[in-house]
Design a protein around this motif. Structure first.
Motif, PDB file in Angstrom:
ATOM      1  N   GLY A   6       0.821  -1.210   0.000  1.00 36.61           N
ATOM      2  CA  GLY A   6       0.000   0.000   0.000  1.00 36.61           C
ATOM      3  C   GLY A   6       0.850   1.252   0.000  1.00 36.61           C
ATOM      4  N   PHE A   7       1.929   1.232   0.783  1.00 36.54           N
ATOM      5  CA  PHE A   7       2.851   2.374   0.808  1.00 36.54           C
ATOM      6  C   PHE A   7       3.477   2.591  -0.557  1.00 36.54           C
ATOM      7  N   ASP A   8       3.951   1.518  -1.172  1.00 40.06           N
ATOM      8  CA  ASP A   8       4.597   1.631  -2.481  1.00 40.06           C
ATOM      9  C   ASP A   8       3.642   2.204  -3.526  1.00 40.06           C
ATOM     10  N   ARG A  13       2.483   7.536  -6.727  1.00 36.95           N
ATOM     11  CA  ARG A  13       1.776   8.780  -7.060  1.00 36.95           C
ATOM     12  C   ARG A  13       2.644   9.992  -6.762  1.00 36.95           C
ATOM     13  N   ALA A  14       3.353   9.949  -5.625  1.00 39.07           N
ATOM     14  CA  ALA A  14       4.241  11.061  -5.282  1.00 39.07           C
ATOM     15  C   ALA A  14       5.352  11.205  -6.316  1.00 39.07           C
ATOM     16  N   LYS A  15       5.928  10.090  -6.725  1.00 42.04           N
ATOM     17  CA  LYS A  15       7.008  10.119  -7.722  1.00 42.04           C
ATOM     18  C   LYS A  15       6.480  10.573  -9.080  1.00 42.04           C
ATOM     19  N   ALA A  92       1.709  13.872  -0.559  1.00 43.37           N
ATOM     20  CA  ALA A  92       1.430  12.472  -0.879  1.00 43.37           C
ATOM     21  C   ALA A  92       2.399  11.533  -0.164  1.00 43.37           C
ATOM     22  N   ALA A  93       3.663  11.928  -0.054  1.00 43.00           N
ATOM     23  CA  ALA A  93       4.662  11.078   0.596  1.00 43.00           C
ATOM     24  C   ALA A  93       4.374  10.931   2.091  1.00 43.00           C
ATOM     25  N   ILE A  94       4.032  12.032   2.754  1.00 39.73           N
ATOM     26  CA  ILE A  94       3.702  11.954   4.179  1.00 39.73           C
ATOM     27  C   ILE A  94       2.410  11.169   4.386  1.00 39.73           C
ATOM     28  N   SER A  95       1.454  11.323   3.489  1.00 35.98           N
ATOM     29  CA  SER A  95       0.221  10.539   3.579  1.00 35.98           C
ATOM     30  C   SER A  95       0.515   9.051   3.461  1.00 35.98           C
ATOM     31  N   ALA A  96       1.479   8.698   2.623  1.00 33.50           N
ATOM     32  CA  ALA A  96       1.861   7.296   2.458  1.00 33.50           C
ATOM     33  C   ALA A  96       2.439   6.734   3.752  1.00 33.50           C
ATOM     34  N   VAL A  97       3.229   7.550   4.463  1.00 28.02           N
ATOM     35  CA  VAL A  97       3.779   7.125   5.753  1.00 28.02           C
ATOM     36  C   VAL A  97       2.645   6.884   6.752  1.00 28.02           C
ATOM     37  N   ARG A 212       6.625  20.937   6.832  1.00 29.28           N
ATOM     38  CA  ARG A 212       6.378  21.560   5.522  1.00 29.28           C
ATOM     39  C   ARG A 212       5.048  21.080   4.956  1.00 29.28           C
ATOM     40  N   ARG A 213       4.750  19.792   5.154  1.00 32.04           N
ATOM     41  CA  ARG A 213       3.461  19.258   4.726  1.00 32.04           C
ATOM     42  C   ARG A 213       2.320  20.013   5.392  1.00 32.04           C
ATOM     43  N   ASN A 214       2.458  20.293   6.685  1.00 37.76           N
ATOM     44  CA  ASN A 214       1.402  21.002   7.409  1.00 37.76           C
ATOM     45  C   ASN A 214       1.223  22.430   6.907  1.00 37.76           C
TER      46      ASN A 214
END
Length: 264
Positions: A6-8, A13-15, A92-97, A212-214
Motif C-alpha cells: 500500500g505504501f509503495d 503517485r508522489a514520484k 502524498a509522501a507523508i500521507s503514504a507514511v 512543511r506538509r502542514n
C-alpha cells in the motif's frame, strides 16, 4: 492489503508528481521563433495568424504546444506555478507514511492482543473501543464456538486509529511503534538507513518534512503577514522535494525491516 504494498502504491503517485513537474516546468529562455511557429502551424494545418506558445520540459525531453484558444501561455508553466506539483508530492509522501503505519498496527493488533496481558504493548491497551464491538464479538462466539471475531476488532480498531491517531511526525510514528511494541525503534531504523544517521537526525528530518506538509495543507504554503497587504508563497526547490520523497522511501523500507524482524 500488505502495508508495504500500500505504501509503495501511494509513493508511486508522489514520484509521478515529480515526473510531471519535470515535464511541465518550462526551461525555455525565450519565446518560440516566428519561423518555427509558422512551420509548425503549417504542419498541423492551423491558421497562420493564430498565436501559439511552446513549453520545453527538462533537457527538452518533452514539449507542449499551447494554442491561443487554451487561454494560458508559457508563464503558467514557470516554477512558481507548477511547483504545486512538488508540494503535492510532499503531501502524498507523508500521507503514504501515515497510511503505512496505520496498516501495520491493524495488521498486527489481533496477534498482539492474543498475548498474555503483561506482554501486550501498553500503548495498545490504552486504545478504547466501543462496548458494542465487544458485544458483537461475544454474540458471534455464542452463535458459533469456532467463530473468529478478530475481524470485528480489527475493523473497529482501524476506524478508531484513522479517526483519532495520526502517524506523520516523529512523535506520531513513535506512537505507532509503541502500539506495535517495537523495541528501540528509532535506533533500529537509523541503523538500517544509509550513513547511518543518528536517531536524532532521522527524527529531525521526518519532522522537517511533516512541518512543511502542514504548512502546505493548513496554510496554503503562504508566508504569514500581519502588516503588509498581499500574499507571498514559500518557495520549494525541486531538489528538496526529490530528496524528501526518496528519503521517505528509504525510511519506510528500514521501518518495514524492523517490523519484520521484531514481529515475524
Amino acid at each position: 492489503m500488505d502495508p508495504k504494498a500500500g505504501f509503495d502504491a501511494a509513493m508511486e503517485r508522489a514520484k509521478h508528481l515529480l515526473t510531471m513537474y519535470e515535464i511541465l516546468h518550462d526551461t525555455r529562455q525565450r519565446r518560440v521563433r516566428a519561423d518555427w511557429a509558422a512551420s509548425f502551424k503549417k504542419l498541423m494545418r492551423w491558421p497562420a495568424g493564430e498565436q501559439i506558445d511552446r513549453v520545453d520540459g527538462k533537457d527538452r525531453n518533452s514539449m507542449l504546444i499551447l494554442r491561443q484558444t487554451v487561454g494560458i501561455d508559457r508563464e503558467h508553466f514557470a516554477h512558481d506555478m507548477v511547483s504545486e506539483l512538488l508540494r503535492s508530492a510532499v503531501v502524498a509522501a507523508i500521507s503514504a507514511v501515515d497510511r503505512y503505519m496505520h496498516d501495520q498496527v491493524v495488521k498486527h493488533c489481533w496477534k498482539l492482543l492474543g498475548r498474555r496481558e503483561d506482554q501486550i504493548p501498553k500503548e495498545l491497551l490504552k486504545v478504547a473501543l466501543s462496548p458494542l464491538v465487544t458485544r458483537r464479538a461475544l454474540e458471534k462466539l455464542r452463535s458459533d464456538a469456532n467463530a473468529r471475531p478478530g475481524s470485528l476488532v480489527k475493523k473497529a480498531l482501524q476506524e478508531r486509529l484513522h479517526r483519532d491517531y495520526t502517524f506523520q511526525s516523529a512523535d506520531g510514528i513513535e506512537r505507532a511503534a509503541k502500539l506495535l511494541g517495537l523495541r528501540d525503534f528509532w535506533g533500529e531504523v537509523a541503523s538500517r538507513l544509509p550513513g547511518p544517521p543518528t536517531k536524532g537526525d532521522v527524527k529531525d528530518l521526518i519532522n522537517e518534512i511533516a512541518r512543511r506538509r502542514n504548512k502546505i495543507v493548513h496554510e496554503a504554503d503562504l508566508i504569514p503577514r500581519t502588516r503588509h497587504a498581499g500574499f507571498k508563497l514559500r518557495d520549494i526547490a525541486v531538489a528538496d522535494a526529490r530528496n524528501w520523497v526518496s528519503w521517505i522511501d528509504e525510511l519506510i523500507s528500514a521501518t518495514d525491516d524492523v517490523i519484520a524482524d521484531q514481529l515475524s
